[in-house]
Design an enzyme around this catalytic site. Structure first.
Site, mmCIF file in Angstrom:
data_model
loop_
_atom_site.group_PDB
_atom_site.id
_atom_site.type_symbol
_atom_site.label_atom_id
_atom_site.label_comp_id
_atom_site.label_asym_id
_atom_site.label_seq_id
_atom_site.Cartn_x
_atom_site.Cartn_y
_atom_site.Cartn_z
ATOM 1 N N ARG A 224 47.792 42.199 35.807
ATOM 2 C CA ARG A 224 46.523 41.739 36.342
ATOM 3 C C ARG A 224 45.566 41.554 35.176
ATOM 4 O O ARG A 224 45.596 42.316 34.209
ATOM 5 C CB ARG A 224 45.932 42.777 37.316
ATOM 6 C CG ARG A 224 46.582 42.801 38.691
ATOM 7 C CD ARG A 224 46.286 41.533 39.488
ATOM 8 N NE ARG A 224 46.749 41.598 40.863
ATOM 9 C CZ ARG A 224 47.906 41.082 41.301
ATOM 10 N NH1 ARG A 224 48.720 40.463 40.454
ATOM 11 N NH2 ARG A 224 48.226 41.174 42.573
ATOM 12 N N GLU A 253 39.658 35.193 36.883
ATOM 13 C CA GLU A 253 40.795 34.370 37.289
ATOM 14 C C GLU A 253 40.417 33.602 38.538
ATOM 15 O O GLU A 253 39.925 34.216 39.493
ATOM 16 C CB GLU A 253 42.007 35.259 37.566
ATOM 17 C CG GLU A 253 43.275 34.473 37.823
ATOM 18 C CD GLU A 253 44.505 35.349 37.982
ATOM 19 O OE1 GLU A 253 44.757 36.189 37.104
ATOM 20 O OE2 GLU A 253 45.180 35.192 39.017
ATOM 21 N N HIS A 272 48.954 32.337 36.787
ATOM 22 C CA HIS A 272 49.436 33.344 37.749
ATOM 23 C C HIS A 272 50.691 32.807 38.446
ATOM 24 O O HIS A 272 50.795 32.841 39.687
ATOM 25 C CB HIS A 272 48.346 33.701 38.766
ATOM 26 C CG HIS A 272 48.522 35.084 39.336
ATOM 27 N ND1 HIS A 272 47.480 35.971 39.505
ATOM 28 C CD2 HIS A 272 49.637 35.750 39.762
ATOM 29 C CE1 HIS A 272 47.941 37.099 40.019
ATOM 30 N NE2 HIS A 272 49.242 36.986 40.196
#
Lengths: 311, 311
Positions: A224, A253, A272
């Site tokens: 993350r 993000e 991602h």
């Protein structure tokens, strides 16, 4: 015993099939004792679905920090009876180990072979390749992803330092507890972050930790974005304090257009995408089927989220 | 028996050490019975060094087509006595299997994960990743590189079709003789070229073969540029007849600036860098030491070049 499961708020056919494959009944929310959640990922949406008879909720991701941060796992539902234990929550953690590890390996090999740089080239150049073989790899947070990565690294004869409190990392050269993760940094050619996002892991890679790394080492983040202090990373890259960064996750993000990380020669960003969509659906469906069976049999569920640890 | 070896025309210290490590004497050319050649790679340079007492020549590369094309392996030296068999030539073939296979894997994973595209991106985008795991991989020319690649692919559960006339490709799902290489193309997600460059392999991937491939398949060339007809490849890529190409070698090589391959979204070019320089020197030195020992013992040399096959 047949379990009554609501799949929603999105009635995803693949998940309905996964419940039925295990012999579960797919029912409207008001008749359900379990929820296979798929929706906006807004914690308020899930919270509004919880009612007294819900005993189990399956979440659709490996990382569940957004629900943990919102207190979904710890706070009793306002409408629940005093003393209610609340439902068990399960994540998809562990079901995506292999596809995400494959992405981590792709990023490490790209760094070794300079593919981030060569993909941008428009003319021939010198051979600046490095070998991954024989490297030292630190895997910080060595769960399902890390264990799969260790298997994939086996042909390369790497020295592998696994950081995990579970104590189990078959194939690792050394295992360190999380409290000692900084000890893994000075020797590593590649530092792979694969730890869950929790209040304890937030910002675990800042200026201090980046400063412990070798100046030719790469940071690879498939966990993350929040585990890395983005400003400190940009500064370390600018100053040449580390070799480069391969980031599948960022903070913020999505990484906004114009962010300095987009401009750097020694940075490779993937959006991602460590878990390809087909692998995501396959892994989630397998987890749902396995857990419906386990629920029916009264067996321990897979991927149970600890209300205290948040993963 | 001690062998008298000339290292030249460049007196490379690592190669002199490699000869001495095996107990060989390093001597001037006129006193030598063997040559460890390192120089311009111009076949005329080597030809001028050969004299009657030279019984063995070690060449510094895995691919030796430039000397084969010049007839160095077949034509007797003009100054040699009639009936002279000429020296045995050995290549470095096989000593670079693992590092080059690692590059092939890096290119395949880059293709699967879209790294060629993402490295050029300057903003976030959708998840278009694919998994390498479960793919079908055709390895055309399955020698030392191919065998190392099969070992590296083991964790990914791929279906592997190895094309080799040796018949030996441990771990391959299927082995085909070279004459049937086209049969491997229609099913493959990745076609990896790792065959030697010979008159027989030149142009073995032209419009016909590219047309047999799947429209989402990638061509990965870590062998020699001449095995692919460049114009046909450009045409196939433009027309979307294959998914993409990852090329460590090109024809012409170096690929000139402005060549259409530099401009294509679905092409990743690396500058003949599959074998990193440290791995090159390590592999060559190991081959030299092993062959000096074998020569002294009268044992068969490694990497002997067939004067009829040219590799």
């Amino acid at each position: 015993m047949t379990v009554a499961v609501h799949v929603g708020p999105e009635p995803v056919p693949a998940l309905i099939d996964a419940v039925r494959r295990a012999g579960g009944d797919v029912v409207p929310l008001e008749r359900a004792e379990a929820i296979v959640y798929y929706g906006s990922d807004d914690p308020a949406e899930l919270r509004a679905m919880l009612h007294d008879r819900i005993r189990w909720v399956q979440l659709p991701h490996a990382g569940v920090e957004r629900w943990a941060d919102a207190g979904v796992f710890t706070a009793a539902d306002p409408g629940s009876a005093p003393g209610s234990a609340g439902p068990v929550f399960t994540a998809a953690a562990g079901s995506y180990g292999a596809p995400v590890a494959e992405h981590a390996l792709a990023l490490m090999l790209a760094a070794a072979r300079g593919l981030h740089r060569l993909a941008r080239a428009t003319e021939w150049g010198p051979n600046r390749s490095r070998e991954l073989a024989g490297s030292t790899v630190a895997i910080v947070g060595c769960g399902g992803i890390g264990r799969a990565l260790i298997r994939m690294l086996e042909p390369f004869g790497c020295t592998i330092v696994a950081v995990t409190d579970s104590g189990a990392a078959p194939g690792a050269t050394t295992v360190l507890p999380r409290a000692r993760y900084r000890d893994a940094l000075p020797e590593a050619d590649y530092v792979v972050i694969a730890a869950p996002a929790t209040p304890e892991t937030r910002g675990m890679f800042g200026a201090k930790e980046l400063g412990l790394m070798r100046t030719d080492a790469w940071l690879v983040n498939v966990a993350r974005g929040g585990l890395v202090v983005t400003g400190d990373l940009v500064e370390a890259l600018r100053a040449g304090r580390i070799g480069g960064a391969a980031l599948d996750v960022t903070d913020p993000e999505p990484l906004p257009a114009g962010h300095p990380l987009w401009q750097m020669d020694n940075v490779l960003i993937t959006p991602h995408s460590a878990n390809p969509r087909p692998a995501y659906w396959r892994g989630l469906a397998e987890r749902v089927t396995a857990n419906v069976r386990r629920f029916e049999e009264g067996a321990p569920l897979e991927g149970v989220i600890s209300s205290t640890q948040g993963f």
